[in-house]
Design a protein around this motif. Sequence first.
Motif, PDB file in Angstrom:
ATOM      1  N   PRO A 117       0.818  -1.227   0.000  1.00 17.51           N
ATOM      2  CA  PRO A 117       0.000   0.000   0.000  1.00 17.51           C
ATOM      3  C   PRO A 117       0.848   1.272   0.000  1.00 17.51           C
ATOM      4  CG  PRO A 117      -0.883  -1.587   1.561  1.00 17.51           C
ATOM      5  CD  PRO A 117       0.433  -2.133   1.108  1.00 17.51           C
ATOM      6  N   VAL A 118       1.986   1.225   0.692  1.00 17.31           N
ATOM      7  CA  VAL A 118       2.862   2.393   0.706  1.00 17.31           C
ATOM      8  C   VAL A 118       3.472   2.602  -0.669  1.00 17.31           C
ATOM      9  CG1 VAL A 118       4.931   3.404   1.738  1.00 17.31           C
ATOM     10  CG2 VAL A 118       3.340   2.097   3.153  1.00 17.31           C
ATOM     11  N   ARG A 119       3.884   1.503  -1.311  1.00 18.07           N
ATOM     12  CA  ARG A 119       4.432   1.621  -2.665  1.00 18.07           C
ATOM     13  C   ARG A 119       3.400   2.232  -3.618  1.00 18.07           C
ATOM     14  NH1 ARG A 119       6.929  -4.343  -3.846  1.00 18.07           N
ATOM     15  NH2 ARG A 119       7.564  -4.855  -1.708  1.00 18.07           N
ATOM     16  N   ARG A 120       2.170   1.768  -3.472  1.00 12.87           N
ATOM     17  CA  ARG A 120       1.120   2.264  -4.360  1.00 12.87           C
ATOM     18  C   ARG A 120       0.918   3.768  -4.177  1.00 12.87           C
ATOM     19  NH1 ARG A 120      -4.453  -0.707  -3.714  1.00 12.87           N
ATOM     20  NH2 ARG A 120      -4.230   0.262  -1.653  1.00 12.87           N
ATOM     21  N   VAL A 121       0.940   4.232  -2.921  1.00 14.09           N
ATOM     22  CA  VAL A 121       0.775   5.665  -2.658  1.00 14.09           C
ATOM     23  C   VAL A 121       1.954   6.450  -3.229  1.00 14.09           C
ATOM     24  CG1 VAL A 121       0.696   7.412  -0.844  1.00 14.09           C
ATOM     25  CG2 VAL A 121      -0.679   5.337  -0.633  1.00 14.09           C
ATOM     26  N   ILE A 122       3.153   5.910  -3.058  1.00  9.14           N
ATOM     27  CA  ILE A 122       4.337   6.603  -3.572  1.00  9.14           C
ATOM     28  C   ILE A 122       4.283   6.721  -5.090  1.00  9.14           C
ATOM     29  CG2 ILE A 122       6.840   6.455  -3.826  1.00  9.14           C
ATOM     30  CD1 ILE A 122       6.954   5.188  -1.059  1.00  9.14           C
ATOM     31  N   LYS A 123       3.914   5.614  -5.759  1.00  8.94           N
ATOM     32  CA  LYS A 123       3.848   5.647  -7.215  1.00  8.94           C
ATOM     33  C   LYS A 123       2.760   6.602  -7.696  1.00  8.94           C
ATOM     34  CE  LYS A 123       4.348   2.006  -9.685  1.00  8.94           C
ATOM     35  NZ  LYS A 123       4.159   0.673 -10.297  1.00  8.94           N
ATOM     36  N   ALA A 124       1.620   6.607  -6.978  1.00  6.26           N
ATOM     37  CA  ALA A 124       0.546   7.514  -7.372  1.00  6.26           C
ATOM     38  C   ALA A 124       0.950   8.971  -7.168  1.00  6.26           C
ATOM     39  CB  ALA A 124      -0.717   7.193  -6.576  1.00  6.26           C
ATOM     40  N   THR A 125       1.643   9.224  -6.066  1.00  6.20           N
ATOM     41  CA  THR A 125       2.092  10.597  -5.801  1.00  6.20           C
ATOM     42  C   THR A 125       3.108  11.048  -6.838  1.00  6.20           C
ATOM     43  OG1 THR A 125       1.727  10.263  -3.420  1.00  6.20           O
ATOM     44  CG2 THR A 125       3.127  12.116  -4.084  1.00  6.20           C
ATOM     45  N   ALA A 126       4.062  10.168  -7.164  1.00  2.96           N
ATOM     46  CA  ALA A 126       5.068  10.511  -8.165  1.00  2.96           C
ATOM     47  C   ALA A 126       4.415  10.769  -9.524  1.00  2.96           C
ATOM     48  CB  ALA A 126       6.102   9.396  -8.267  1.00  2.96           C
ATOM     49  N   LYS A 127       3.431   9.963  -9.851  1.00  3.59           N
ATOM     50  CA  LYS A 127       2.734  10.164 -11.123  1.00  3.59           C
ATOM     51  C   LYS A 127       1.966  11.474 -11.117  1.00  3.59           C
ATOM     52  CE  LYS A 127      -0.524   7.970 -14.300  1.00  3.59           C
ATOM     53  NZ  LYS A 127      -1.397   6.798 -14.539  1.00  3.59           N
ATOM     54  N   TRP A 128       1.340  11.782  -9.954  1.00  2.04           N
ATOM     55  CA  TRP A 128       0.588  13.043  -9.847  1.00  2.04           C
ATOM     56  C   TRP A 128       1.525  14.242  -9.952  1.00  2.04           C
ATOM     57  CZ3 TRP A 128       0.860  17.095  -6.384  1.00  2.04           C
ATOM     58  CH2 TRP A 128      -0.194  18.012  -6.431  1.00  2.04           C
ATOM     59  N   ALA A 129       2.702  14.125  -9.352  1.00  3.40           N
ATOM     60  CA  ALA A 129       3.638  15.247  -9.357  1.00  3.40           C
ATOM     61  C   ALA A 129       4.160  15.551 -10.755  1.00  3.40           C
ATOM     62  CB  ALA A 129       4.810  14.966  -8.416  1.00  3.40           C
ATOM     63  N   GLN A 130       4.121  14.588 -11.649  1.00  2.00           N
ATOM     64  CA  GLN A 130       4.593  14.838 -13.006  1.00  2.00           C
ATOM     65  C   GLN A 130       3.724  15.851 -13.731  1.00  2.00           C
ATOM     66  OE1 GLN A 130       7.368  13.760 -14.372  1.00  2.00           O
ATOM     67  NE2 GLN A 130       7.944  12.559 -12.566  1.00  2.00           N
ATOM     68  N   GLY A 131       2.496  16.021 -13.244  1.00  2.77           N
ATOM     69  CA  GLY A 131       1.614  17.000 -13.853  1.00  2.77           C
ATOM     70  C   GLY A 131       0.752  16.407 -14.943  1.00  2.77           C
ATOM     71  N   PRO A 132      -0.119  17.220 -15.502  1.00  2.00           N
ATOM     72  CA  PRO A 132      -1.009  16.727 -16.557  1.00  2.00           C
ATOM     73  C   PRO A 132      -0.245  16.419 -17.842  1.00  2.00           C
ATOM     74  CG  PRO A 132      -1.224  19.100 -16.310  1.00  2.00           C
ATOM     75  CD  PRO A 132      -0.329  18.642 -15.193  1.00  2.00           C
ATOM     76  N   PRO A 133      -0.815  15.582 -18.714  1.00  2.00           N
ATOM     77  CA  PRO A 133      -0.134  15.261 -19.983  1.00  2.00           C
ATOM     78  C   PRO A 133       0.156  16.507 -20.816  1.00  2.00           C
ATOM     79  CG  PRO A 133      -1.985  13.778 -19.595  1.00  2.00           C
ATOM     80  CD  PRO A 133      -2.078  14.847 -18.561  1.00  2.00           C
ATOM     81  N   ALA A 134      -0.730  17.481 -20.771  1.00  4.99           N
ATOM     82  CA  ALA A 134      -0.520  18.728 -21.513  1.00  4.99           C
ATOM     83  C   ALA A 134      -0.380  19.869 -20.505  1.00  4.99           C
ATOM     84  CB  ALA A 134      -1.692  18.991 -22.461  1.00  4.99           C
ATOM     85  N   PRO A 135       0.846  20.179 -20.058  1.00  2.00           N
ATOM     86  CA  PRO A 135       1.040  21.228 -19.050  1.00  2.00           C
ATOM     87  C   PRO A 135       0.499  22.576 -19.517  1.00  2.00           C
ATOM     88  CG  PRO A 135       3.047  19.945 -19.338  1.00  2.00           C
ATOM     89  CD  PRO A 135       2.122  19.550 -20.449  1.00  2.00           C
ATOM     90  N   HIS A 136       0.020  23.325 -18.536  1.00  3.20           N
ATOM     91  CA  HIS A 136      -0.545  24.649 -18.826  1.00  3.20           C
ATOM     92  C   HIS A 136       0.431  25.721 -18.374  1.00  3.20           C
ATOM     93  CE1 HIS A 136      -3.317  27.985 -19.130  1.00  3.20           C
ATOM     94  NE2 HIS A 136      -3.133  28.269 -17.847  1.00  3.20           N
ATOM     95  N   ARG A 137       0.832  26.601 -19.279  1.00  4.42           N
ATOM     96  CA  ARG A 137       1.744  27.693 -18.955  1.00  4.42           C
ATOM     97  C   ARG A 137       0.923  28.915 -18.541  1.00  4.42           C
ATOM     98  NH1 ARG A 137       7.036  29.140 -20.311  1.00  4.42           N
ATOM     99  NH2 ARG A 137       7.551  31.003 -19.069  1.00  4.42           N
ATOM    100  N   TYR A 138       1.098  29.341 -17.287  1.00  2.13           N
ATOM    101  CA  TYR A 138       0.319  30.459 -16.773  1.00  2.13           C
ATOM    102  C   TYR A 138       0.868  31.780 -17.301  1.00  2.13           C
ATOM    103  CZ  TYR A 138      -2.079  27.361 -13.527  1.00  2.13           C
ATOM    104  OH  TYR A 138      -2.846  26.370 -12.988  1.00  2.13           O
ATOM    105  N   HIS A 139      -0.056  32.650 -17.623  1.00  2.00           N
ATOM    106  CA  HIS A 139       0.299  33.996 -18.076  1.00  2.00           C
ATOM    107  C   HIS A 139      -0.812  34.943 -17.645  1.00  2.00           C
ATOM    108  CE1 HIS A 139       2.019  37.177 -20.535  1.00  2.00           C
ATOM    109  NE2 HIS A 139       0.812  37.405 -21.031  1.00  2.00           N
ATOM    110  N   ILE A 140      -0.429  36.055 -17.069  1.00  2.00           N
ATOM    111  CA  ILE A 140      -1.413  37.010 -16.559  1.00  2.00           C
ATOM    112  C   ILE A 140      -1.973  37.826 -17.719  1.00  2.00           C
ATOM    113  CG2 ILE A 140      -1.740  39.061 -15.123  1.00  2.00           C
ATOM    114  CD1 ILE A 140       0.323  37.968 -13.213  1.00  2.00           C
ATOM    115  N   GLU A 141      -3.275  37.700 -17.916  1.00  2.00           N
ATOM    116  CA  GLU A 141      -3.968  38.549 -18.872  1.00  2.00           C
ATOM    117  C   GLU A 141      -4.477  39.770 -18.129  1.00  2.00           C
ATOM    118  OE1 GLU A 141      -4.061  38.222 -22.005  1.00  2.00           O
ATOM    119  OE2 GLU A 141      -3.092  36.248 -22.074  1.00  2.00           O
ATOM    120  N   PRO A 142      -4.089  40.968 -18.529  1.00  2.00           N
ATOM    121  CA  PRO A 142      -4.434  42.165 -17.751  1.00  2.00           C
ATOM    122  C   PRO A 142      -5.935  42.374 -17.623  1.00  2.00           C
ATOM    123  CG  PRO A 142      -2.788  42.651 -19.438  1.00  2.00           C
ATOM    124  CD  PRO A 142      -3.317  41.290 -19.733  1.00  2.00           C
TER     125      PRO A 142
END
Length: 661
Positions: free
Chosen positions: A73-98
Amino acid sequence: MGDNSARVSTHIRHNERNDAADSDATTIGADHPDAPIRDSPLVEDLEPDTSPPTPRFIQDGGTWKHFKWVPYPVRRVIKATAKWAQGPPAPHRYHIEPLFPRVQHAPIVLLDRYLPRRSQRAFAVFAFLGVWLLTFALVMREGLMAAEIPEWGTPTPIGCGATYWTSGNGCGVDGVNCRPFTDAGFPFRCPANCASYHVLNPRAVGDQEIIYQPLVVGGPPEATDGPVVYRGDSHICSAAIHAGVISNTNGGCGVVRLIGWQIDFNSTTRNGITSIGFDSYFPLSFTFEQDISCDAGDAIWSLLAVSVVFTTVFSLFVTSPALFFFPLFTVLYWTVGLATDTPNHRDISSLISTEIGRFLPAIFVAWVMYDKMGVRRTLRGLTAQVEKTVLWLGAAWVGALTNHTLDFIPIQRLTSHDLQQQPGARAALAIIVLVLAAIAAAQVWFFRQEGRLVRNLKLYALFVGAIIICLVLPDLRLRIHHYVLALLLLPGTAIQIRPSLLYQGLLLGLFVNGIARWGFDPVLQTDYSLLGDGQLDSPLPSIRPPAMVPNATITFSWDAPPEPVDGISVLVNDVERFRQYFYEGGGGEEERVSRASNVTWVRDQDLGVVPEYFRFAWMKGSERGDYTKAGKWDGRESWSQMAPGPSRLKARRGEEGGMGT
C-alpha cells in the motif's frame, strides 16, 4: 478494399484448416500414432483467459527489488504521488492577462508613440534615474541640515540606543568610566521611530527586569509639569520622546544636560511610552533643556515619498524584466539604507561607506535572484502594468519597510531563545507557519499544472538537507535572517500568477531590508555571538543572610566560590561599588582568604527610608559572570533575600515587541 482482402484471407485459412481436419478423420484416427500433428491454434481462435491475473507484488518485483520491505500500500501511494507530481499530460503555462487591458496598456502605448526608438528610451531611463538621484540627494541634504542652537552649537546625530550608562559593570567601579555625572551636556539629534527601539535581553532596574520595551527610567510626574529627570542608563532618544522634546514620527533635536545624583524616579505614560519607576537613587541623571528652538527633523518620510513616486512611475512604463528589476532593487536598497532603517553609524560619511560595502555583494545576489531563482520567469512578457505596480512593487515596499509595516508581529529575532522568552512569539510563529503552509500548497498546485513541480521539489529537498546539516553541526546555531528567509522562499514564486507577484515583491523587500540594515550576517553563529548582553548561564554566588546595623552598615558573606573564580563584583542600585579579588595583598593564605570573604556597605545616613538594591556576580580576571537577582535592604533591619537564579527571561511589565533580523 483492405478490409475485403483481410476477410478473404481469413476465409481461405479457415477452409484449409477444415480440409486438413476432414482428411485426418477419414484416413487416420486422431489418436493414431501416425496421425500428423495438427496446426497450432491461431490467436483469434483462443478462448478468453479466465485465469486470475499475476499478483501486483510479483509484477512490481523488478522495480522494488531493493525495497521489498516497503509494504505494497505504501508503494502504491508513492507511485501515485510521483505520477501526480509529473503533472497533466498537456502542461498549462500560466500567463497574466491584464484586467482592463486598455487602461493597463496605456503607458506602453504612450511610450510607443512618443519614444519609439531604442536610443530615445535609453536616454529617458538614464534621465529619469538621474532626476531621482538628484532629488533624493537634495532632500536628504536638507534633512541633514540643522540650525545651530544658541549657546550649544550644532546638534550631534545620535542613534536610538545612545545612553550615558552601560549595563552591568560596564562603567567600572563607582561608574568611573562613565564620568562626568553633572555639569555637562550637548545638543543632540535623533532619527524617527526611536520608540520602537527595545532592549532584547533582561535589564535590571532595582528589583525589576525590563525586556522588549524602551529603556526609559523616570520622567515628569503623571499629572503635573514637575521636573523632568531620567536615570542615566535611559535611552536618550526614547526619553526625549517621552518628555515631548521630539516626536517619534519625525525625530528631532534638543539639548540634554547632566544633573548628577538624583533620587526617586517617576513611572509615567507619555507619548506612547511607559517609563519605569525606581524608588532609590542613582549617581548620574539627566534632563532636557526647555524652550529650545531647534529646526530639524528626520527626512525619512520625504525621502520615502520621493522614492515611492519615482518607482511607481518607472514601473508603469517599463516592460523589460531586467530594466524593471535592477533599478528598482537599487532604489529600494538606498532608500532603506540611508533613510528608513539605517544601520548604526557615527556620521553620514560612515553610513554611506557602510552601505557601499554592502551594496556590491547585494547586487550580485540580486542578479542570482533574477536569473536563477525565478524573478525573470515571473516578469517575462508581463504587460499588466498597473497590477505589476500594485502587487509586485507595492509588496516590495511593504517588505523593505518591515520595521514599520511588520512591527506589530511580536518576534524580535528568529531564535529559540527569543521565541521562548517573548510573549506571543510562539503563537505568532505558529500563525506564520500555517499561512506559509497554505501558500505553499497553492503554489505546489500551480507548479504541477505547469509540469515543473518535480524540479522545484528537488531544489527544496536540497535546501532541507542543507538546513538539517546546519542544525546538527556542533557548537554552532542556525540563524534565519531576513535575507536567508527571502532566498529560501523565492524559488517558490517563479510562476506568472498574481499571488506570485505579491509573494515575490514581499520577499525581495525583506531581502533588501535585511542586507541594508544588518548586512550579510553569518548563517551559522556561536552561542556567544548570539547572546549579546544576555545571560551567560554562569555559576551564581550563594549569599548568606547579611548582618545589618540599622541606618549604618550591611555586611555580606558568601559560600566558597567555584573554580576558577578569583573575585566577586557587587552592584548597589545597579552601579558597581565593589570588585573584590580573593588572592591579592601580602600575608598568608588564610589572611588573604579571610580578607576577601565578606564585604561591608556603609549607608548614607541622610537617605532615611530609601531602599537599596544589591546584586552579586563572580569574577574571573576582568570578566564577570551573571549577576544574581536583587536583594532589597530598607536601611533598617529588613532584608529581602534575592530569589534563586539569574534574571528570568521574562519581562515583568510593559512588554512590547516588534520584528527584527
